[in-house]
Every structure is written in C-alpha cells, then in structure tokens.
Design a protein around this motif. Structure first.
Motif, PDB file in Angstrom:
ATOM      1  N   GLY A   1      -6.042   0.448 -17.192  1.00  8.10           N
ATOM      2  CA  GLY A   1      -6.022   1.525 -15.240  1.00  8.10           C
ATOM      3  C   GLY A   1      -5.302   0.542 -14.314  1.00  8.10           C
ATOM      4  N   LEU A   2      -5.197   1.886 -13.555  1.00  9.45           N
ATOM      5  CA  LEU A   2      -4.931   0.777 -12.405  1.00  9.45           C
ATOM      6  C   LEU A   2      -5.570   0.496 -11.129  1.00  9.45           C
TER       7      LEU A   2
ATOM      8  N   PRO B   1       0.519  -1.137  -0.212  1.00 12.20           N
ATOM      9  CA  PRO B   1       0.402  -0.091  -0.060  1.00 12.20           C
ATOM     10  C   PRO B   1       0.957   1.260   0.018  1.00 12.20           C
ATOM     11  N   LEU B   2       0.801   2.149  -0.234  1.00 12.42           N
ATOM     12  CA  LEU B   2       1.189   3.129  -0.650  1.00 12.42           C
ATOM     13  C   LEU B   2      -0.200   4.654   0.512  1.00 12.42           C
ATOM     14  N   ARG B   3       0.622   5.791  -0.084  1.00 14.20           N
ATOM     15  CA  ARG B   3       0.092   6.725   0.397  1.00 14.20           C
ATOM     16  C   ARG B   3      -1.469   6.763   0.000  1.00 14.20           C
ATOM     17  N   ARG B   4      -1.847   7.821  -0.718  1.00 15.43           N
ATOM     18  CA  ARG B   4      -2.909   7.686  -1.105  1.00 15.43           C
ATOM     19  C   ARG B   4      -3.599   7.671  -3.052  1.00 15.43           C
ATOM     20  N   GLY B   5      -4.374   7.107  -3.465  1.00 19.36           N
ATOM     21  CA  GLY B   5      -4.353   7.780  -4.475  1.00 19.36           C
ATOM     22  C   GLY B   5      -3.308   6.939  -5.241  1.00 19.36           C
ATOM     23  N   SER B   6      -4.659   6.887  -6.905  1.00 18.29           N
ATOM     24  CA  SER B   6      -3.782   6.727  -7.912  1.00 18.29           C
ATOM     25  C   SER B   6      -2.636   6.943  -8.542  1.00 18.29           C
ATOM     26  N   ALA B   7      -2.309   8.187  -7.743  1.00 20.20           N
ATOM     27  CA  ALA B   7      -0.716   9.266  -8.287  1.00 20.20           C
ATOM     28  C   ALA B   7       0.586   8.422  -7.941  1.00 20.20           C
ATOM     29  N   ALA B   8      -0.101   7.444  -6.165  1.00 17.80           N
ATOM     30  CA  ALA B   8       0.778   7.042  -5.606  1.00 17.80           C
ATOM     31  C   ALA B   8       0.908   5.555  -5.938  1.00 17.80           C
TER      32      ALA B   8
ATOM     33  N   SER C   1       5.520   6.853 -13.424  1.00 15.92           N
ATOM     34  CA  SER C   1       5.171   8.283 -13.653  1.00 15.92           C
ATOM     35  C   SER C   1       5.226   8.250 -15.301  1.00 15.92           C
ATOM     36  N   LEU C   2       4.376   7.683 -16.208  1.00 14.35           N
ATOM     37  CA  LEU C   2       5.099   8.475 -17.596  1.00 14.35           C
ATOM     38  C   LEU C   2       4.530   9.746 -18.224  1.00 14.35           C
ATOM     39  N   ALA C   3       5.466  10.343 -17.779  1.00 14.81           N
ATOM     40  CA  ALA C   3       6.636  11.824 -18.613  1.00 14.81           C
ATOM     41  C   ALA C   3       6.577  11.438 -19.335  1.00 14.81           C
ATOM     42  N   LEU C   4       6.578  12.215 -20.698  1.00 14.74           N
ATOM     43  CA  LEU C   4       7.211  12.606 -22.041  1.00 14.74           C
ATOM     44  C   LEU C   4       8.666  12.703 -22.466  1.00 14.74           C
ATOM     45  N   THR C   5       9.661  11.651 -22.742  1.00 16.43           N
ATOM     46  CA  THR C   5      11.009  12.661 -23.051  1.00 16.43           C
ATOM     47  C   THR C   5      11.431  12.708 -24.187  1.00 16.43           C
ATOM     48  N   ALA C   6      10.960  12.406 -24.965  1.00 16.72           N
ATOM     49  CA  ALA C   6      11.443  12.377 -26.512  1.00 16.72           C
ATOM     50  C   ALA C   6       9.996  12.449 -27.033  1.00 16.72           C
TER      51      ALA C   6
ATOM     52  N   GLN D   1      -0.214  -0.632 -18.698  1.00 18.39           N
ATOM     53  CA  GLN D   1      -0.644  -0.160 -17.302  1.00 18.39           C
ATOM     54  C   GLN D   1      -0.227   0.665 -17.132  1.00 18.39           C
ATOM     55  N   ASP D   2      -0.931   1.721 -16.364  1.00 18.29           N
ATOM     56  CA  ASP D   2      -0.448   2.234 -15.000  1.00 18.29           C
ATOM     57  C   ASP D   2      -1.723   3.883 -15.500  1.00 18.29           C
ATOM     58  N   ALA D   3      -1.442   4.806 -14.444  1.00 20.05           N
ATOM     59  CA  ALA D   3      -2.960   6.155 -13.878  1.00 20.05           C
ATOM     60  C   ALA D   3      -3.210   5.802 -15.347  1.00 20.05           C
ATOM     61  N   ASP D   4      -4.629   6.684 -15.804  1.00 18.19           N
ATOM     62  CA  ASP D   4      -5.403   7.428 -16.855  1.00 18.19           C
ATOM     63  C   ASP D   4      -4.219   8.666 -17.096  1.00 18.19           C
TER      64      ASP D   4
END
Length: 325
Positions: free
Chosen positions: A148-149, A5-12, A20-25, A125-128
């Motif tokens: 989704g998660l 278990p994490l802190r809270r919510g889908s971001a955690a 935590s999928l950010a775009l690098t290219a 699979q990850d957060a929407d």
C-alpha cells in the motif's frame, strides 16, 4: 511518502504515482493466464497482500505504480512498467530502462497486455482500492506482491530487492546512504544542533501565488535521518505540505535560521518556485539576507538511489552556509 505533497489522502497520492488503477480489459482465467516460464525454485515474500511464493530468480518482472522506479533504481530490467510521473528527474540509464519496457498503462492498467508479457513476477504498489479492483486478475497471471501507499521507502527497497532478486545493488546503496548521513552529521554537527530549518516549495498543482512547507519527501529524510530541525505536522494530522499558503505568509519564515527551496540538478531554482524568489517578502527574510537560504535537489524519495542524490545536494548546500551573525 511520495516526494511531492498532493492535495490530500491516498487517492491524491495515487495520482502522483501516475497510477489510478482501473480495469480496461478483462483478465484471463487461471487456465490461460499466460504466466511465463517461472523458475522452479521459489521463496516466500511477505507484503500487504499476505505471504507470496515468488521465483528466487525472476526473469520477467512487471512493475506497477510505486514499484517501477525503485526496482529499476536497483538495477532491475522490467518487461512491463507503468510510466514514471517525472522521467526528467531520473538518470539517463533509468530513463532508457523505462523506455525499453512495455507501457502497460498509467490511469488504466491493461490486464491483457500484462498477460501477453508472460511475467513470472508482478510488483505492485498503489492504494488498497486499486489492488481490490485488479489484484486477483494479476495473481491469475503471475505471483503478485502488493504494498500500500503507506509503506515506508526503506521497507519498500528491502522488499522489492528481496522479491526481485536485486539485493546486491541494495547493499551498495545502503552503504552509500549510511556513509552520507554519517558524513553530514559529522561535518555539520553544530549546524544540525543549533539551527532551525524550514523546507519550502511550490507545487505544479497549486494556484499562482501559493506555496507550501514541505514536511514529507526529501525533507522527511533530512529531518528523520540526518537530524535537521525541520517542522512537521502534529501526530495524526495531515502533513503541513497539504496546506496551500499565500505568498503573503512567506514572512512567517522569518523565525527560521535556514531556509531550503527546490532546485534542479544544475542548481537552478525550479520553474514553479522561481516567482517566490522575486517577491519582496522573500528578499526581506533574515535568512535570505544573510545568505542562509539554499537550494536543494530532490529527485524523489522512492529509493536509496534518489535519496543518495538528495543527500549529496544537502551536503554541498550546507557547505555554503555562512556562520550566523
């Protein structure tokens, strides 16, 4: 749910998955997306991003986020992966498969590297919100199947096996799972019927002197599949596991007949949980004094293979329980 278990919510939850999928290219456009030699024969797979036509026998699969370990667990050999957050919990052959695949990033997905692998299928699979950021660019490279998660682990296993053409191993693992659950329910019917359980743990993210009551991950399997009388959060509330509890509240565990806690594959208490065992409050608990506090190995609940290893540990632990005095 994820195993810890994490802190809270889908971001955690996304942080636990290591994605935590950010775009690098910048992705390529449709003309030079680099989709590889896709099989001519396709079939439809339905996921959170709709109904997708995928190769019946994909040859070059990229796995992102929560799809990597389940696909590998089912015998898949991805060409590209996001790293697993707890590689030491995996069997050696799975660790080797992760190492053999190209690392496409964890905090950030390298779109150009994905394209260079020329996949014919991408499992994701990850957060929407992560799909919203890069989903279209991935789809320009190869058919992309997204979950989704909140997707339940059994549903994920079925869907990944179908999309990734690894159903044979799934059938075998499902049978092992069903046999294990039935065996435990038969051997320990009285314990399951009469005893109250609580699963406690300590997370690496928690401050010293804190613990939590686990109601997701492997304890969810113990409760919902095996039938152990384990606590869970009220409907619509955050999991109990999201609440940090001070060691002083260990005394609240005195009402339970059996206490379970995390150990490694060799049965040694995890490093994070070891300080709990040294407290006088823990030692004074009725279940502890009666020898009814037992360690369980939980490598995760992301796949049948992981859950089957947990069930084997549960079976062995329940066998050591003395009868209630």
């Amino acid at each position: 749910m994820t195993m810890t278990p994490l802190r809270r919510g889908s971001a955690a939850a996304a942080a636990l998955l290591g994605v935590s999928l950010a775009l690098t290219a910048c992705g390529s456009d449709g003309d030079d997306a680099g989709a590889s030699d896709a099989a001519a024969e396709t079939h439809s797979v339905t996921a959170d991003n709709g109904t997708i036509e995928v190769p019946v026998h994909p040859k070059r699969v990229v796995t992102i986020g929560g799809t990597a370990q389940p696909f590998i667990d089912l015998g898949g050999k991805p060409v590209g992966v996001t790293p697993y957050y707890q590689p030491e919990m995996l069997p050696e052959d799975q660790q080797a498969t992760f190492e053999a695949a190209t690392d496409i990033g964890s905090d950030e997905i390298d779109i150009e590297k994905v394209a260079s692998l020329k996949p014919d299928l991408i499992l994701f699979q990850d957060a929407d919100t992560s799909y919203d950021k890069i989903g279209k660019q991935l789809e320009a490279i190869a058919p992309t199947v997204f979950w989704g998660l909140d997707t339940e682990w059994k549903t994920m296993a079925d869907s990944i096996a179908d999309a990734g053409d690894v159903t044979a191993e799934l059938d075998q693992q499902k049978k092992e799972f069903e046999d294990s659950v039935t065996g435990i329910q038969t051997k320990y019917a009285d314990v399951i019927k009469d005893d109250s359980f609580v699963d406690v743990s300590v997370g690496s993210w928690q401050d010293p002197g804190m613990f939590y009551i686990a109601d997701i991950g492997c304890s969810e399997v113990g409760r919902d599949d095996v039938g152990l009388n384990l606590p869970e959060a009220a409907a619509g509330a955050d999991p109990l596991a999201y609440t940090d509890l001070p060691f002083e509240q260990l005394s609240s565990l005195s009402k339970y007949d059996v206490i379970t806690y995390p150990v490694d594959e060799d049965g040694k208490p995890t490093e994070a949980f070891a300080p709990v065992l040294e407290t006088n409050t823990w030692k004074a608990l009725p279940a502890v004094k009666a020898g009814r506090a037992v360690g369980l190995f939980c490598p995760g609940n992301g796949s049948y293979g992981q859950v089957n290893r947990y069930l084997a540990s549960l079976d062995s632990a329940l066998a050591t329980l003395p009868a209630q005095g």
